[in-house]
Design a protein around this motif. Structure first.
Motif, mmCIF file in Angstrom:
data_model
loop_
_atom_site.group_PDB
_atom_site.id
_atom_site.type_symbol
_atom_site.label_atom_id
_atom_site.label_comp_id
_atom_site.label_asym_id
_atom_site.label_seq_id
_atom_site.Cartn_x
_atom_site.Cartn_y
_atom_site.Cartn_z
ATOM 1 N N PRO A 1 14.578 3.849 -29.702
ATOM 2 C CA PRO A 1 13.491 4.761 -30.072
ATOM 3 C C PRO A 1 13.833 5.642 -31.266
ATOM 4 N N MET A 2 15.104 6.008 -31.393
ATOM 5 C CA MET A 2 15.504 6.823 -32.541
ATOM 6 C C MET A 2 15.258 6.080 -33.851
ATOM 7 N N TRP A 3 15.691 4.827 -33.912
ATOM 8 C CA TRP A 3 15.526 4.079 -35.154
ATOM 9 C C TRP A 3 14.061 3.785 -35.439
ATOM 10 N N ILE A 4 13.277 3.549 -34.395
ATOM 11 C CA ILE A 4 11.845 3.338 -34.607
ATOM 12 C C ILE A 4 11.198 4.620 -35.135
ATOM 13 N N ALA A 5 11.589 5.751 -34.574
ATOM 14 C CA ALA A 5 11.038 7.033 -35.017
ATOM 15 C C ALA A 5 11.423 7.327 -36.465
ATOM 16 N N VAL A 6 12.676 7.049 -36.827
ATOM 17 C CA VAL A 6 13.117 7.276 -38.202
ATOM 18 C C VAL A 6 12.347 6.379 -39.165
ATOM 19 N N LEU A 7 12.178 5.108 -38.804
ATOM 20 C CA LEU A 7 11.397 4.185 -39.632
ATOM 21 C C LEU A 7 9.986 4.709 -39.854
ATOM 22 N N THR A 8 9.341 5.154 -38.762
ATOM 23 C CA THR A 8 7.971 5.663 -38.850
ATOM 24 C C THR A 8 7.899 6.893 -39.744
ATOM 25 N N ALA A 9 8.863 7.794 -39.587
ATOM 26 C CA ALA A 9 8.863 9.020 -40.387
ATOM 27 C C ALA A 9 9.060 8.733 -41.874
ATOM 28 N N LEU A 10 10.008 7.867 -42.188
ATOM 29 C CA LEU A 10 10.251 7.552 -43.591
ATOM 30 C C LEU A 10 9.032 6.904 -44.237
ATOM 31 N N LEU A 11 8.385 6.005 -43.505
ATOM 32 C CA LEU A 11 7.155 5.400 -44.020
ATOM 33 C C LEU A 11 6.081 6.456 -44.244
ATOM 34 N N ASN A 12 5.947 7.356 -43.286
ATOM 35 C CA ASN A 12 4.930 8.402 -43.374
ATOM 36 C C ASN A 12 5.171 9.306 -44.580
ATOM 37 N N ILE A 13 6.398 9.755 -44.751
ATOM 38 C CA ILE A 13 6.719 10.645 -45.863
ATOM 39 C C ILE A 13 6.525 9.933 -47.202
ATOM 40 N N GLY A 14 6.971 8.681 -47.272
ATOM 41 C CA GLY A 14 6.781 7.924 -48.508
ATOM 42 C C GLY A 14 5.315 7.735 -48.852
ATOM 43 N N LEU A 15 4.501 7.426 -47.838
ATOM 44 C CA LEU A 15 3.068 7.253 -48.084
ATOM 45 C C LEU A 15 2.401 8.583 -48.439
ATOM 46 N N ASP A 16 2.858 9.686 -47.825
ATOM 47 C CA ASP A 16 2.350 11.006 -48.217
ATOM 48 C C ASP A 16 2.595 11.266 -49.700
ATOM 49 N N ALA A 17 3.826 11.024 -50.126
ATOM 50 C CA ALA A 17 4.176 11.269 -51.526
ATOM 51 C C ALA A 17 3.328 10.422 -52.469
ATOM 52 N N LEU A 18 2.966 9.226 -52.018
ATOM 53 C CA LEU A 18 2.180 8.319 -52.846
ATOM 54 C C LEU A 18 0.683 8.641 -52.820
ATOM 55 N N LEU A 19 0.162 8.992 -51.639
ATOM 56 C CA LEU A 19 -1.289 9.067 -51.461
ATOM 57 C C LEU A 19 -1.874 10.479 -51.553
ATOM 58 N N VAL A 20 -1.153 11.498 -51.083
ATOM 59 C CA VAL A 20 -1.734 12.842 -51.053
ATOM 60 C C VAL A 20 -2.074 13.376 -52.444
ATOM 61 N N PRO A 21 -1.209 13.188 -53.463
ATOM 62 C CA PRO A 21 -1.570 13.717 -54.786
ATOM 63 C C PRO A 21 -2.854 13.123 -55.357
ATOM 64 N N THR A 22 -3.188 11.899 -54.989
ATOM 65 C CA THR A 22 -4.383 11.251 -55.549
ATOM 66 C C THR A 22 -5.574 11.255 -54.602
ATOM 67 N N MET A 23 -5.316 11.253 -53.278
ATOM 68 C CA MET A 23 -6.408 11.145 -52.301
ATOM 69 C C MET A 23 -6.585 12.394 -51.452
ATOM 70 N N GLY A 24 -5.699 13.366 -51.597
ATOM 71 C CA GLY A 24 -5.832 14.602 -50.842
ATOM 72 C C GLY A 24 -5.548 14.412 -49.362
ATOM 73 N N LEU A 25 -6.287 15.155 -48.529
ATOM 74 C CA LEU A 25 -6.075 15.125 -47.084
ATOM 75 C C LEU A 25 -6.327 13.738 -46.505
ATOM 76 N N ARG A 26 -7.250 13.006 -47.110
ATOM 77 C CA ARG A 26 -7.518 11.639 -46.655
ATOM 78 C C ARG A 26 -6.273 10.770 -46.811
ATOM 79 N N GLY A 27 -5.522 10.969 -47.880
ATOM 80 C CA GLY A 27 -4.291 10.214 -48.090
ATOM 81 C C GLY A 27 -3.254 10.500 -47.021
ATOM 82 N N ALA A 28 -3.165 11.773 -46.582
ATOM 83 C CA ALA A 28 -2.236 12.122 -45.506
ATOM 84 C C ALA A 28 -2.612 11.394 -44.222
ATOM 85 N N ALA A 29 -3.908 11.305 -43.931
ATOM 86 C CA ALA A 29 -4.358 10.620 -42.717
ATOM 87 C C ALA A 29 -4.046 9.124 -42.774
#
Length: 442
Positions: free
Chosen positions: A181-209
């Protein structure tokens, strides 16, 4: 399918996938920490991800940040109504593990999976259709409702995945496998943070979702592969459903009461003002992070106690309780001190824009209260874990109902964010007091 030899550290022999209990050995601080250490990282990931979302969205201004705060509260609160699948499942799996009942492990796992998907689809439809109405219950600033509604509608697609993450993680915790579960959680978090960095500046709150939803879906798929490779496949059993739902009734009511209280705090904070709402979101996210860290002791204690109860060794179960409570309280003291030491750093980094000064003013005293509450939180979580392992679900339900009734009454009279956090601490004191008093029944 051949059996494998399973130790307390959760590692299985490559000769097979079905777990079989080891000969009993007394629990020690070292055995608790072997389980708790990966749990620290696994349980910390969700609030850390929430802090990352807050970091990216705070640059958009106070309305998107307030929308995110309420949206996260709604999503987390509704999903965690179904956390009984993970809690009950971990207890049933741990007991079967201790008794060497391999086939029941498979059947319980399959049944939990089927229920998690069914509940997830139901919740997704509910959030998709009633997003605006749900947000209005929180009395969110009207200008923030459209963006908050879009956030919830996108996040609704993640409900089946998130509920399965709860159930699947419960299976592995029951098997004393905390690393996967730790490694799955870390994988999920890294994906989430990376996608935030990519999507939030251009799509706003929708990108975070979108980023959170995609990351959680990938994490759930990875977890499913790990669970079924470890346990093996079986058909869901209708005979297991009544047990899970009976326990689920008590856990559902307990979790519902918990979130009624959290709902009351968010609504009261929104009444106080937008700066208080933004400050509360920051304090709450860090408080959740520390709560998850403390919950690592609760989860580890539950797994150990359940294992020894399944093996009919109550003496070793009681020793596991003592060690779990002791280490949890020490962890609470350390976390409270750590929070206090980073007060200025959090205040400086968390708030941006025109509301910065007002938000920091509301934040400072409330943060201090949250720091001081950590040892009390530790007692509440440790006693929860031990009592879950012996199926005291109805007792824990009643304690939560009592604490929530008293807490909501206090919230009504709170006229500042500081008073709201004093009420939250009082709510925890009630839970911790009753929980510790019930440990003698183990």
């Amino acid at each position: 399918m051949s059996s494998s030899h399973q130790g307390h550290d959760g590692q299985s022999d490559p000769s097979g996938t079905a777990p079989v209990a080891d000969p009993l050995s007394p629990p020690t601080r070292a055995s608790l920490w072997r389980l708790a250490t990966p749990q620290f990282f696994a349980l910390a990931v969700e609030p850390v991800t929430g802090l990352a979302d807050t970091w990216f969205v705070s640059d958009l201004g106070e309305l998107p940040l307030a929308s995110l705060g309420v949206g996260v509260t709604v999503m987390t609160g509704t999903v965690w109504l179904f956390n009984f699948l993970g809690v009950c499942g971990a207890t049933e799996i741990a007991r079967s593990f201790g008794a060497g009942q391999v086939e029941r492990l498979r059947v319980v796992t399959a049944t939990m999976t089927a229920l998690s998907v069914a509940f997830g689809l139901f919740l997704a439809g509910l959030l998709l259709g009633l997003s605006k109405e749900i947000l209005e219950l929180f009395e969110l600033d009207r200008a923030a409702v459209p963006s908050g509604s879009r956030y919830l509608q996108i996040r609704s697609a993640s409900a089946p995945f998130v509920i399965f993450l709860l159930a699947g993680t419960g299976v592995l915790r029951g098997l004393q496998d905390m690393r996967t579960p730790m490694w799955i959680a870390v994988l999920t978090a890294l994906l989430n943070i990376g996608l935030d960095a990519l999507l939030v500046p251009t799509m706003g709150l929708r990108g975070a979702a979108i980023g959170t939803t995609v990351a959680q879906a990938i994490g759930a798929i990875a977890l499913a592969v790990c669970v079924f490779r470890r346990v093996g496949l079986a058909a869901p059993s209708a005979r297991e459903v009544p047990l899970l739902l009976r326990v689920g009734r008590d856990m559902f009511l307990r979790t519902a009461a918990l979130h009624v209280f959290l709902f009351a705090t968010v609504r009261r904070v929104n009444d106080i003002g937008i700066a208080a709402a933004a400050a509360h979101h920051v304090v709450r996210q860090v408080w959740l992070l520390t709560a998850m860290l403390l919950d690592a002791f609760a989860v580890s204690t539950q797994s150990l106690v359940g294992y020894f109860v399944g093996a009919s060794r109550r003496d070793l179960a009681r020793k596991a309780v003592r060690i779990g409570v002791e280490q949890s309280v020490l962890g609470g003291v350390a976390l409270g001190l750590g929070m206090y030491l980073v007060t200025d750093l959090v205040a400086a980094e968390a708030f941006q824009g025109s509301f910065r000064e007002r938000a920091i003013e509301a934040f400072s005293a409330a943060w201090l209260v949250a720091c001081l509450s950590q040892p009390i939180n530790a007692l509440a979580f440790a006693s929860d874990g031990a009592l879950w392992a012996v199926s005291r679900y109805a007792f824990l339900r009643n304690v939560m109902l009592l604490a929530t009734g008293a807490g909501v009454a206090a919230i009504v009279f709170a006229d500042s964010l500081t008073m709201v956090w004093i009420a939250i601490t009082g709510w925890t004191v009630i839970r911790a007091g009753f929980g510790v008093s019930a440990l003698r029944s183990i």
